[in-house]
Design a protein around this motif. Structure first.
Motif, PDB file in Angstrom:
ATOM      1  N   VAL A  51       0.843  -1.202   0.000  1.00  0.00           N
ATOM      2  CA  VAL A  51       0.000   0.000   0.000  1.00  0.00           C
ATOM      3  C   VAL A  51       0.877   1.250   0.000  1.00  0.00           C
ATOM      4  O   VAL A  51       0.651   2.177  -0.789  1.00  0.00           O
ATOM      5  CB  VAL A  51      -0.984  -0.001   1.196  1.00  0.00           C
ATOM      6  N   LEU A  52       1.883   1.270   0.860  1.00  0.00           N
ATOM      7  CA  LEU A  52       2.785   2.420   0.886  1.00  0.00           C
ATOM      8  C   LEU A  52       3.496   2.595  -0.452  1.00  0.00           C
ATOM      9  O   LEU A  52       3.596   3.710  -0.974  1.00  0.00           O
ATOM     10  CB  LEU A  52       3.804   2.283   2.019  1.00  0.00           C
ATOM     11  N   ASP A  53       3.968   1.500  -1.027  1.00  0.00           N
ATOM     12  CA  ASP A  53       4.629   1.564  -2.331  1.00  0.00           C
ATOM     13  C   ASP A  53       3.677   2.065  -3.413  1.00  0.00           C
ATOM     14  O   ASP A  53       4.046   2.889  -4.250  1.00  0.00           O
ATOM     15  CB  ASP A  53       5.190   0.195  -2.732  1.00  0.00           C
ATOM     16  N   GLY A  54       2.441   1.569  -3.381  1.00  0.00           N
ATOM     17  CA  GLY A  54       1.444   1.996  -4.359  1.00  0.00           C
ATOM     18  C   GLY A  54       1.128   3.478  -4.265  1.00  0.00           C
ATOM     19  O   GLY A  54       0.839   4.133  -5.264  1.00  0.00           O
ATOM     20  N   GLY A  56       3.360   5.583  -3.153  1.00  0.00           N
ATOM     21  CA  GLY A  56       4.618   6.306  -3.325  1.00  0.00           C
ATOM     22  C   GLY A  56       5.053   7.022  -2.059  1.00  0.00           C
ATOM     23  O   GLY A  56       5.686   8.072  -2.121  1.00  0.00           O
ATOM     24  N   ILE A  57       4.716   6.440  -0.908  1.00  0.00           N
ATOM     25  CA  ILE A  57       5.053   7.044   0.377  1.00  0.00           C
ATOM     26  C   ILE A  57       6.106   6.181   1.066  1.00  0.00           C
ATOM     27  O   ILE A  57       5.918   4.970   1.224  1.00  0.00           O
ATOM     28  CB  ILE A  57       3.802   7.194   1.263  1.00  0.00           C
ATOM     29  N   ALA A  58       7.189   6.805   1.476  1.00  0.00           N
ATOM     30  CA  ALA A  58       8.257   6.092   2.177  1.00  0.00           C
ATOM     31  C   ALA A  58       7.783   5.675   3.564  1.00  0.00           C
ATOM     32  O   ALA A  58       7.068   6.423   4.239  1.00  0.00           O
ATOM     33  CB  ALA A  58       9.494   6.979   2.288  1.00  0.00           C
ATOM     34  N   LYS A  59       8.205   4.496   3.968  1.00  0.00           N
ATOM     35  CA  LYS A  59       7.826   3.976   5.282  1.00  0.00           C
ATOM     36  C   LYS A  59       8.250   4.924   6.400  1.00  0.00           C
ATOM     37  O   LYS A  59       7.481   5.176   7.329  1.00  0.00           O
ATOM     38  CB  LYS A  59       8.445   2.594   5.489  1.00  0.00           C
ATOM     39  N   ASP A  60       9.450   5.463   6.313  1.00  0.00           N
ATOM     40  CA  ASP A  60       9.937   6.373   7.356  1.00  0.00           C
ATOM     41  C   ASP A  60       9.066   7.618   7.477  1.00  0.00           C
ATOM     42  O   ASP A  60       8.777   8.080   8.583  1.00  0.00           O
ATOM     43  CB  ASP A  60      11.383   6.784   7.090  1.00  0.00           C
ATOM     44  N   ALA A  61       8.633   8.163   6.350  1.00  0.00           N
ATOM     45  CA  ALA A  61       7.771   9.350   6.365  1.00  0.00           C
ATOM     46  C   ALA A  61       6.410   9.001   6.965  1.00  0.00           C
ATOM     47  O   ALA A  61       5.837   9.783   7.735  1.00  0.00           O
ATOM     48  CB  ALA A  61       7.609   9.908   4.960  1.00  0.00           C
ATOM     49  N   PHE A  62       5.899   7.823   6.612  1.00  0.00           N
ATOM     50  CA  PHE A  62       4.613   7.372   7.152  1.00  0.00           C
ATOM     51  C   PHE A  62       4.700   7.215   8.670  1.00  0.00           C
ATOM     52  O   PHE A  62       3.837   7.696   9.400  1.00  0.00           O
ATOM     53  CB  PHE A  62       4.206   6.055   6.488  1.00  0.00           C
ATOM     54  N   VAL A  63       5.757   6.562   9.138  1.00  0.00           N
ATOM     55  CA  VAL A  63       5.939   6.361  10.576  1.00  0.00           C
ATOM     56  C   VAL A  63       6.047   7.704  11.298  1.00  0.00           C
ATOM     57  O   VAL A  63       5.442   7.908  12.347  1.00  0.00           O
ATOM     58  CB  VAL A  63       7.176   5.473  10.855  1.00  0.00           C
ATOM     59  N   ALA A  64       6.808   8.623  10.718  1.00  0.00           N
ATOM     60  CA  ALA A  64       6.959   9.942  11.346  1.00  0.00           C
ATOM     61  C   ALA A  64       5.607  10.639  11.463  1.00  0.00           C
ATOM     62  O   ALA A  64       5.311  11.270  12.487  1.00  0.00           O
ATOM     63  CB  ALA A  64       7.934  10.797  10.543  1.00  0.00           C
ATOM     64  N   PHE A  65       4.769  10.520  10.433  1.00  0.00           N
ATOM     65  CA  PHE A  65       3.453  11.151  10.505  1.00  0.00           C
ATOM     66  C   PHE A  65       2.557  10.441  11.520  1.00  0.00           C
ATOM     67  O   PHE A  65       1.855  11.096  12.298  1.00  0.00           O
ATOM     68  CB  PHE A  65       2.779  11.203   9.133  1.00  0.00           C
ATOM     69  N   LEU A  80      -3.011  12.770   0.588  1.00  0.00           N
ATOM     70  CA  LEU A  80      -3.318  13.630  -0.565  1.00  0.00           C
ATOM     71  C   LEU A  80      -2.286  14.752  -0.726  1.00  0.00           C
ATOM     72  O   LEU A  80      -1.874  15.073  -1.838  1.00  0.00           O
ATOM     73  CB  LEU A  80      -4.721  14.239  -0.436  1.00  0.00           C
ATOM     74  N   GLN A  81      -1.865  15.312   0.388  1.00  0.00           N
ATOM     75  CA  GLN A  81      -0.850  16.360   0.347  1.00  0.00           C
ATOM     76  C   GLN A  81       0.460  15.803  -0.233  1.00  0.00           C
ATOM     77  O   GLN A  81       1.111  16.462  -1.060  1.00  0.00           O
ATOM     78  CB  GLN A  81      -0.612  16.914   1.746  1.00  0.00           C
ATOM     79  N   GLN A  82       0.838  14.610   0.177  1.00  0.00           N
ATOM     80  CA  GLN A  82       2.049  13.972  -0.319  1.00  0.00           C
ATOM     81  C   GLN A  82       1.959  13.681  -1.822  1.00  0.00           C
ATOM     82  O   GLN A  82       2.969  13.675  -2.521  1.00  0.00           O
ATOM     83  CB  GLN A  82       2.338  12.653   0.427  1.00  0.00           C
ATOM     84  N   LYS A  83       0.751  13.468  -2.291  1.00  0.00           N
ATOM     85  CA  LYS A  83       0.513  13.128  -3.700  1.00  0.00           C
ATOM     86  C   LYS A  83       0.189  14.357  -4.539  1.00  0.00           C
ATOM     87  O   LYS A  83      -0.231  14.223  -5.683  1.00  0.00           O
ATOM     88  CB  LYS A  83      -0.616  12.108  -3.814  1.00  0.00           C
ATOM     89  N   GLY A  84       0.345  15.546  -3.996  1.00  0.00           N
ATOM     90  CA  GLY A  84       0.064  16.754  -4.760  1.00  0.00           C
ATOM     91  C   GLY A  84      -1.401  17.054  -4.943  1.00  0.00           C
ATOM     92  O   GLY A  84      -1.790  17.773  -5.865  1.00  0.00           O
ATOM     93  N   GLY A  85      -2.263  16.470  -4.100  1.00  0.00           N
ATOM     94  CA  GLY A  85      -3.679  16.798  -4.131  1.00  0.00           C
ATOM     95  C   GLY A  85      -4.579  15.774  -4.784  1.00  0.00           C
ATOM     96  O   GLY A  85      -5.788  15.898  -4.721  1.00  0.00           O
TER      97      GLY A  85
END
Length: 87
Positions: A51-54, A56-65, A80-85
């Protein structure tokens, strides 16, 4: 302390329409709080990582959030913000 077994199915999507994202949020949130049952990884190498790969979100960024303790709606807004909206 009692540990929690995640109850949200992988087949569930939130308003954004991403399957498994609600379960991933629940597991990661419980893991960050030290409340996830020991039999479950907070973020596993299988479907969680797919899901994270799909997205395009890095695991580290996800964990930090996740460590900011977002609600599920806040997580979707962040995605959505990470994906440009848009996805």
């Amino acid at each position: 302390m009692s540990k929690v077994i995640p109850v949200i199915s992988s087949g569930i999507a939130g308003p954004l329409g991403v399957l498994h994202l609600p379960r991933l949020w629940q597991k990661a949130s419980l893991g960050a709080a030290g409340k996830l049952h020991d039999d479950y990884p907070a973020i596993g190498a299988g479907y969680d990582q797919m899901v994270l790969d799909g997205l395009g979100i890095a695991k580290d960024a996800f964990v930090a959030f996740i460590n900011t303790k977002p609600t599920y709606v806040q997580l979707e807004a962040w995605v959505l913000q990470q994906k440009g909206g848009s996805l």
